[in-house]
Write an enzyme that holds these catalytic residues in place. Structure first.
Site, PDB file in Angstrom:
ATOM      1  N   LYS A 124       0.875  -1.233   0.062  1.00  0.00           N
ATOM      2  CA  LYS A 124      -0.153  -0.133  -0.060  1.00  0.00           C
ATOM      3  C   LYS A 124       0.936   1.363  -0.050  1.00  0.00           C
ATOM      4  O   LYS A 124       2.007   1.143   0.274  1.00  0.00           O
ATOM      5  CB  LYS A 124      -0.804  -0.059   1.317  1.00  0.00           C
ATOM      6  CG  LYS A 124      -2.270   0.824   0.981  1.00  0.00           C
ATOM      7  CD  LYS A 124      -3.449  -0.089   0.549  1.00  0.00           C
ATOM      8  CE  LYS A 124      -4.291   0.811   0.299  1.00  0.00           C
ATOM      9  NZ  LYS A 124      -5.564   0.035  -0.225  1.00  0.00           N
ATOM     10  N   ASP A 164      -6.886   4.510  -4.626  1.00  0.00           N
ATOM     11  CA  ASP A 164      -7.532   4.139  -3.362  1.00  0.00           C
ATOM     12  C   ASP A 164      -8.282   5.604  -3.175  1.00  0.00           C
ATOM     13  O   ASP A 164      -8.410   6.073  -3.826  1.00  0.00           O
ATOM     14  CB  ASP A 164      -6.659   3.725  -2.005  1.00  0.00           C
ATOM     15  CG  ASP A 164      -7.003   3.373  -0.766  1.00  0.00           C
ATOM     16  OD1 ASP A 164      -7.589   2.000  -0.700  1.00  0.00           O
ATOM     17  OD2 ASP A 164      -7.557   3.893   0.080  1.00  0.00           O
TER      18      ASP A 164
HETATM   19  O1  2IT Z   1      -8.238  -1.369  -0.941  1.00  0.00           O
HETATM   20  C1  2IT Z   1      -7.889  -1.803  -2.139  1.00  0.00           C
HETATM   21  O2  2IT Z   1      -8.098  -3.149  -2.243  1.00  0.00           O
HETATM   22  C2  2IT Z   1      -7.622  -1.085  -3.199  1.00  0.00           C
HETATM   23  N1  2IT Z   1      -7.528   0.236  -3.047  1.00  0.00           N
HETATM   24  C3  2IT Z   1      -7.452  -1.457  -4.492  1.00  0.00           C
HETATM   25  C4  2IT Z   1      -5.942  -2.212  -4.610  1.00  0.00           C
HETATM   26  C5  2IT Z   1      -5.765  -2.506  -6.215  1.00  0.00           C
HETATM   27  O3  2IT Z   1      -4.314  -2.847  -6.223  1.00  0.00           O
HETATM   28  O4  2IT Z   1      -6.531  -2.672  -6.970  1.00  0.00           O
END
Ligand code: 2IT
Length: 446
Positions: A124, A164
Site C-alpha cells: 500500500k 484508493d
Molecule cells: O483497498 C484496495 O483493495 C484497493 N484500494 C485496490 C487495490 C488494487 O491494487 O487494485
C-alpha cells in the site's frame, strides 16, 4: 502464539500506530486457535515475520501549485509481503495519511489479496496530499512529482500500485504517464486502474462496488431473502459507493443514503441512474461535498449537515468511505432501526466496538477484506491482460469477478461456520492467512 504478548511487544515497538495495531489485533485474534494447531508455523515464526512489512519507502514530494508556490508533501510505499506474488495495493492521497494508516492498509491487503486466489502479494502507499480544492493541473503536477521517486520501486513483477481514497482514474492516468516517461516501460501492469484503451480493464472502475454487491447478495440469500426492494445505506460518494449503487439498482434494491464529510443525503425513493452518474461529476469537482447531490436533485435528495448515513433506517448498511467511520454508537442506532445485514466495503470501516455490537445482536457482519476484494481482484485481471497484450470484454471480466467473489464467500463460510451462524470475520481472516502462511513456509526463512 499468545495474542496479548505479541500485541504488547508491537505496542512497545510501534507506539501510537493506532490503525496498524487495530488491524493486526483483529487478524491475530481470529487466527490464534488455528495457528496454534500448526507448530510448524510457530517454528518458522510466521506471525513475527508477517506483522512487519518487508520494507517501507518514505520520500519527499515537492511540487508547485497554481500560485507558483513551492509545496512539499510526504510520499510512502509499504511493501508488506510478497509470499503470494508481487506487491499489490492502492495509493491513498489524503491529509491524514501516515505510516500507521498505510501499514494497516498494507497488512489488510495481504489477506485480501490472498482471498482472491490470484498470485498477488500485499502492499500500500500514498501521500499526505489533500486533493480537496486542487485544480486538475495541480493534481497532475503532484502525481508527476510523486512518481519521480516511486518509479524505481514498482513494476508488474515487483510492485503494482492502483487507486484508493483520493486516487481515481484521472490520478492513475497522470501517474502512469509519468511512470512510462521515467521507466521507458510502455505497456505493463506497473499500475492498475488505467483507463480502457491504454491498458486498463473494462469493469475495473465498477469492480469494488460490483464485487461488494455480489458478496452481499450471497449473505442475503443465506438468510433465504432477496435483494429486491432492500433499503441500502451507503456512506461516501466516491468510486466505491458509485459502483455499489450501480449494481444495487440493477439487483432491484434501493440506495436510500449516501454521505460525505459534510453530512448525509437521504434519498427516500432510492437513487436513480441520473444521480449515480452525477456522483462521478461530484468526485471530479474535488469539492468533496455530498450536499451537491441535494442541490442538483432537490426533490429526490434531502441533505442534513453533520449527520452520517447510519442515522437513516435501512436493511443493509455498507460503509464505503474510510476506516473507523462506523462507531459503536452508530451500530447501536442501526440495530435499533432494524438493520439486517452489515457489510464493510471501506477497509476496516467499522470500529471494534461496532463489530462486537453487530455480532452480539447476531447480525450477519462481513469484513472489508472479503467484501471489497473485487477491486484488487480485477486489478489482478488487468495485470493478466497487460501481460498477454489482450483486452477481455466487459462480460468476460464480470464473469471472472463474480466467480472470484463467490469463491471468497464460500471460503469465508468454510472457515467461519460456527453451528448455525457464520462468523465472516473469522472466516476471511483464517482463509486469507492460511494461504500466505503455507507459501511462507514453503519458501524458507527469508
Ligand atoms: O483497498 C484496495 O483493495 C484497493 N484500494 C485496490 C487495490 C488494487 O491494487 O487494485
Amino acid at each position: 502464539m499468545k495474542v496479548k504478548e505479541i500485541m504488547k511487544a508491537l505496542e512497545a515497538k510501534h507506539p501510537g500506530e493506532k490503525e496498524y495495531l487495530q488491524a493486526v489485533e483483529e487478524v491475530l485474534v481470529s487466527i490464534e486457535k488455528v495457528y496454534n494447531e500448526h507448530p510448524e508455523f510457530e517454528k518458522a515464526k510466521i506471525i513475527e515475520r508477517l506483522v512487519e512489512p518487508d520494507r517501507i519507502f518514505t520520500f519527499r514530494v515537492t511540487w508547485v501549485n497554481d500560485k507558483g508556490e513551492v509545496c512539499t508533501n510526504l510520499g510512502y510505499r509499504v511493501q508488506y509481503n510478497a509470499a503470494l506474488g508481487a506487491y499489490k495495493g492502492g495509493l491513498r492521497f489524503h491529509p491524514a495519511v501516515n505510516v500507521s494508516m498505510l501499514k494497516f492498509l498494507g497488512f489488510e491487503q495481504i489477506f485480501k489479496n490472498s482471498l482472491t486466489n490470484l498470485p498477488l502479494g500485499g502492499g500500500k502507499g500514498g501521500a499526505d496530499f489533500d486533493p480537496t480544492g486542487k485544480s486538475d493541473a495541480e493534481i497532475m503536477r503532484f502525481c508527476q512529482a510523486f512518481m519521480y521517486e516511486l518509479w524505481r520501486n514498482i513494476g508488474p513483477d515487483q510492485d503494482s500500485p492502483a487507486g484508493d481514497v483520493g486516487v481515481g482514474g484521472r490520478e492513475i492516468g497522470y501517474l502512469y504517464g509519468a511512470y512510462k516517461k521515467l521507466a521507458r516501460e510502455h505497456s505493463t501492469g506497473a499500475l492498475t486502474g488505467k483507463s480502457y484503451g491504454w491498458g486498463g480493464s473494462l469493469i475495473r472502475p465498477e469492480a469494488t462496488g460490483f464485487g461488494a454487491m455480489y458478496y452481499v447478495e450471497r449473505m442475503v440469500k443465506e438468510k433465504k431473502e432477496t435483494m429486491k426492494d432492500k433499503k441500502i445505506a451507503l456512506s461516501g460518494f466516491g468510486n466505491v459507493a458509485w459502483g455499489a449503487a450501480t449494481k444495487a439498482v440493477e439487483m432491484g434494491a434501493k440506495v436510500i443514503a449516501i454521505s460525505g464529510p459534510d453530512g448525509v443525503c437521504e434519498i427516500k425513493d432510492g437513487i436513480t441512474k441520473e444521480m449515480i452518474d452525477y456522483m462521478l461529476e461530484m468526485r471530479a469537482s474535488n469539492r468533496n461535498k455530498v450536499e451537491d447531490m441535494a442541490t442538483k436533485f432537490p426533490k429526490a435528495a434531502k441533505f442534513t449537515a453533520g449527520k452520517k448515513s447510519w442515522t437513516v433506517k435501512c436493511d443493509i448498511a455498507m460503509p464505503c468511505a474510510f476506516q473507523n467511520e462506523l462507531s459503536e454508537e452508530d451500530a447501536d442506532m442501526l440495530i435499533k432501526n432494524g438493520v439486517k445485514f452489515v457489510a464493510e466495503v471501506s477497509n476496516m470501516g467499522c470500529q471494534p466496538g461496532a463489530i462486537a455490537a453487530f455480532q452480539k445482536a447476531k447480525l450477519p457482519f462481513a469484513p472489508g477484506k472479503a467484501v471489497n476484494a473485487g477491486g484488487v481482484a480485477t486489478s489482478g485481471l488487468e495485470i493478466c491482460q497487460n501481460a498477454g497484450h489482450i483486452n477481455w470484454t466487459a462480460e468476460e471480466v464480470d464473469v471472472k469477478l463474480h466467480k472470484i467473489m463467490n469463491d471468497i464467500y464460500d471460503m469465508c463460510v468454510e472457515y467461519g461456520k460456527n453451528g448455525k451462524t457464520i462468523d465472516y470475520v473469522k472466516g476471511a481472516n483464517i482463509a486469507g492467512f492460511m494461504r500466505v502462511a503455507k507459501a511462507m513456509l514453503a519458501q524458507g526463512i527469508i
